[in-house]
Write a protein that holds these residues in place. Structure first.
Motif, PDB file in Angstrom:
ATOM      1  N   PRO A 110       0.823  -1.219   0.000  1.00 15.14           N
ATOM      2  CA  PRO A 110       0.000   0.000   0.000  1.00 15.14           C
ATOM      3  C   PRO A 110       0.858   1.271   0.000  1.00 15.14           C
ATOM      4  O   PRO A 110       0.356   2.345  -0.317  1.00 15.14           O
ATOM      5  CB  PRO A 110      -0.813  -0.117   1.290  1.00 15.14           C
ATOM      6  N   THR A 111       2.123   1.147   0.336  1.00 18.62           N
ATOM      7  CA  THR A 111       3.041   2.277   0.300  1.00 18.62           C
ATOM      8  C   THR A 111       3.739   2.314  -1.060  1.00 18.62           C
ATOM      9  O   THR A 111       3.323   1.632  -1.994  1.00 18.62           O
ATOM     10  CB  THR A 111       4.077   2.130   1.419  1.00 18.62           C
ATOM     11  N   MET A 112       4.811   3.090  -1.188  1.00 19.65           N
ATOM     12  CA  MET A 112       5.595   3.086  -2.420  1.00 19.65           C
ATOM     13  C   MET A 112       5.997   1.661  -2.751  1.00 19.65           C
ATOM     14  O   MET A 112       6.460   0.910  -1.890  1.00 19.65           O
ATOM     15  CB  MET A 112       6.841   3.947  -2.263  1.00 19.65           C
ATOM     16  N   GLY A 113       5.818   1.283  -4.016  1.00 18.81           N
ATOM     17  CA  GLY A 113       6.083  -0.094  -4.402  1.00 18.81           C
ATOM     18  C   GLY A 113       7.185  -0.218  -5.426  1.00 18.81           C
ATOM     19  O   GLY A 113       8.208   0.481  -5.363  1.00 18.81           O
ATOM     20  N   GLN A 114       6.961  -1.073  -6.408  1.00 21.57           N
ATOM     21  CA  GLN A 114       7.976  -1.399  -7.392  1.00 21.57           C
ATOM     22  C   GLN A 114       8.169  -0.267  -8.401  1.00 21.57           C
ATOM     23  O   GLN A 114       7.285   0.557  -8.639  1.00 21.57           O
ATOM     24  CB  GLN A 114       7.571  -2.668  -8.146  1.00 21.57           C
ATOM     25  N   VAL A 115       9.361  -0.254  -8.994  1.00 23.57           N
ATOM     26  CA  VAL A 115       9.677   0.628 -10.115  1.00 23.57           C
ATOM     27  C   VAL A 115      10.130  -0.264 -11.267  1.00 23.57           C
ATOM     28  O   VAL A 115      10.978  -1.133 -11.094  1.00 23.57           O
ATOM     29  CB  VAL A 115      10.793   1.631  -9.760  1.00 23.57           C
ATOM     30  N   TRP A 116       9.527  -0.053 -12.436  1.00 19.78           N
ATOM     31  CA  TRP A 116       9.871  -0.846 -13.626  1.00 19.78           C
ATOM     32  C   TRP A 116      10.331   0.093 -14.721  1.00 19.78           C
ATOM     33  O   TRP A 116       9.724   1.129 -14.968  1.00 19.78           O
ATOM     34  CB  TRP A 116       8.659  -1.642 -14.103  1.00 19.78           C
ATOM     35  N   ASP A 117      11.426  -0.284 -15.366  1.00 16.25           N
ATOM     36  CA  ASP A 117      11.972   0.505 -16.468  1.00 16.25           C
ATOM     37  C   ASP A 117      12.066  -0.396 -17.682  1.00 16.25           C
ATOM     38  O   ASP A 117      12.582  -1.515 -17.598  1.00 16.25           O
ATOM     39  CB  ASP A 117      13.352   1.041 -16.085  1.00 16.25           C
ATOM     40  N   SER A 118      11.573   0.074 -18.812  1.00 14.40           N
ATOM     41  CA  SER A 118      11.520  -0.775 -20.011  1.00 14.40           C
ATOM     42  C   SER A 118      12.903  -1.147 -20.524  1.00 14.40           C
ATOM     43  O   SER A 118      13.027  -2.069 -21.326  1.00 14.40           O
ATOM     44  CB  SER A 118      10.736  -0.070 -21.119  1.00 14.40           C
ATOM     45  N   THR A 119      13.946  -0.469 -20.066  1.00 13.10           N
ATOM     46  CA  THR A 119      15.287  -0.878 -20.483  1.00 13.10           C
ATOM     47  C   THR A 119      15.596  -2.290 -20.022  1.00 13.10           C
ATOM     48  O   THR A 119      16.466  -2.959 -20.590  1.00 13.10           O
ATOM     49  CB  THR A 119      16.353   0.081 -19.938  1.00 13.10           C
TER      50      THR A 119
END
Length: 333
Positions: free
Chosen positions: A320-329
């Motif tokens: 519920p807090t800041m979660g994952q970060v995804w980068d298309s690289t």
């Protein structure tokens, strides 16, 4: 593309999606957190609210629209949704309340200086986003391929919208800067809920939350995703044996409720292919009727049952807090 989970669950949902050179196109998917929380979490990844170009709304429950009154009052970016959802948002702003996912109500307050009606358009035409008296520059976007069942009605007093907006009919495509957005229907007890498939630079992400069942139309869009954000709300046994009143359990288990861990697993098996999705975020987990460990283990059991190599897919459970970060690289590594 870059995707950041700013919050996921009944306490509030929001995603940041960036695309284009230097991330010049920045969108929010839902705004179910307080404005202060949104601003703080965006700042932690180097983004300010003033850089956002549009907000895509899946449906009008408070855990997806809580910040809209303040955002509409302070910023010029349009709210993007189908016409029925936009009217439901308008009703919430006028009445001063949002309906929560559990059926309760919370306050929704905004001061709007004047009313502006939207102008219906045909598919493929350029559209100037309507604005309130906030000093805003217009944004040009393009629509195509609307479903015949969600045509745009002629503007009437009932249809007048008093905030910056852009109508995206369910089943239509909309280009916002560097991102092409496709809307598709989901099954939830809201006015006209939808999911989104976003495409930019050869990469696709798909958002499917707040649906009580997985339909063929949903599977059609999900199978295109490199990153799939899929609801895995509850463990069925934990929900049935848990503290919720029976009427609420019935609602969650219904075809217009929320997806269980098992339903999420069955959906992945239906769309799985060796060269398809590589990242899966399990979203909207219930704090009472699920845990990240339960959701992840359930999904892994389904994958193992189909002899899918777990090394072929990266699975995370969103908090519920800041979660994952995804980068298309990551696609090219």
């Amino acid at each position: 593309m870059r995707v950041v989970s700013l919050g996921s669950g009944s306490s509030g949902n929001a995603l940041l999606v960036e695309a284009g050179p230097q991330g010049r196109t920045k969108l929010l998917l839902d705004a179910g957190l307080s404005t202060r929380t949104l601003a703080t979490r965006l700042a932690s990844v180097g983004i300010s609210l003033s850089q956002i170009q549009a907000i895509l709304i899946t449906h009008e429950h408070s855990d997806h629209v809580l910040a809209l009154p303040q955002l509409i009052n302070r910023y010029a970016f349009p709210v993007v949704a189908n016409s029925k959802t936009l009217r439901a948002i308008q009703d919430g702003l006028r009445s001063g309340v949002w309906r929560t996912d559990a059926g309760r109500t919370v306050a929704a307050k905004i001061q709007v200086e004047e009313s502006v009606s939207y102008i219906p358009v045909s598919a493929g035409k350029e559209v100037e986003v309507t604005t309130t008296s906030l000093e805003a520059s217009s944004t040009i976007v393009e629509l195509d391929h609307p479903e015949s069942g969600d045509t745009l009605e002629r503007a009437t007093p009932q249809a007048q919208l008093t905030f910056p907006h852009q109508i995206l009919p369910i089943g239509a495509h909309l280009t916002i800067g560097d991102i092409e957005v496709t809307s598709f229907a989901i099954s939830h007890d809201a006015t006209a809920p939808c999911g989104y498939l976003l495409h930019a630079g050869g990469c696709r992400i798909c958002l499917v939350t707040d649906s009580g069942e997985v339909t063929p139309a949903m599977l059609e869009q999900m199978q295109h995703a490199d990153l799939l954000i899929l609801e895995s709300n509850h463990d069925r046994e934990r929900l049935v044996r848990g503290p919720y009143p029976w009427h609420l359990k019935r609602r969650i288990l219904s075809p217009t409720g929320h997806l269980s861990n098992d339903q999420a697993g069955e959906a992945i098996l239906q769309i799985w292919r060796e060269v398809g999705m590589r990242w899966l975020w399990l979203a909207h987990l219930s704090r009472t009727n699920n845990t990240p460990a339960l959701a992840l283990e359930s999904m892994r059991l389904y994958l193992r049952s189909a002899n899918i190599n777990p090394a072929h897919i990266r699975i995370s459970a969103l908090p519920p807090t800041m979660g994952q970060v995804w980068d298309s690289t990551q696609l090219w590594l």
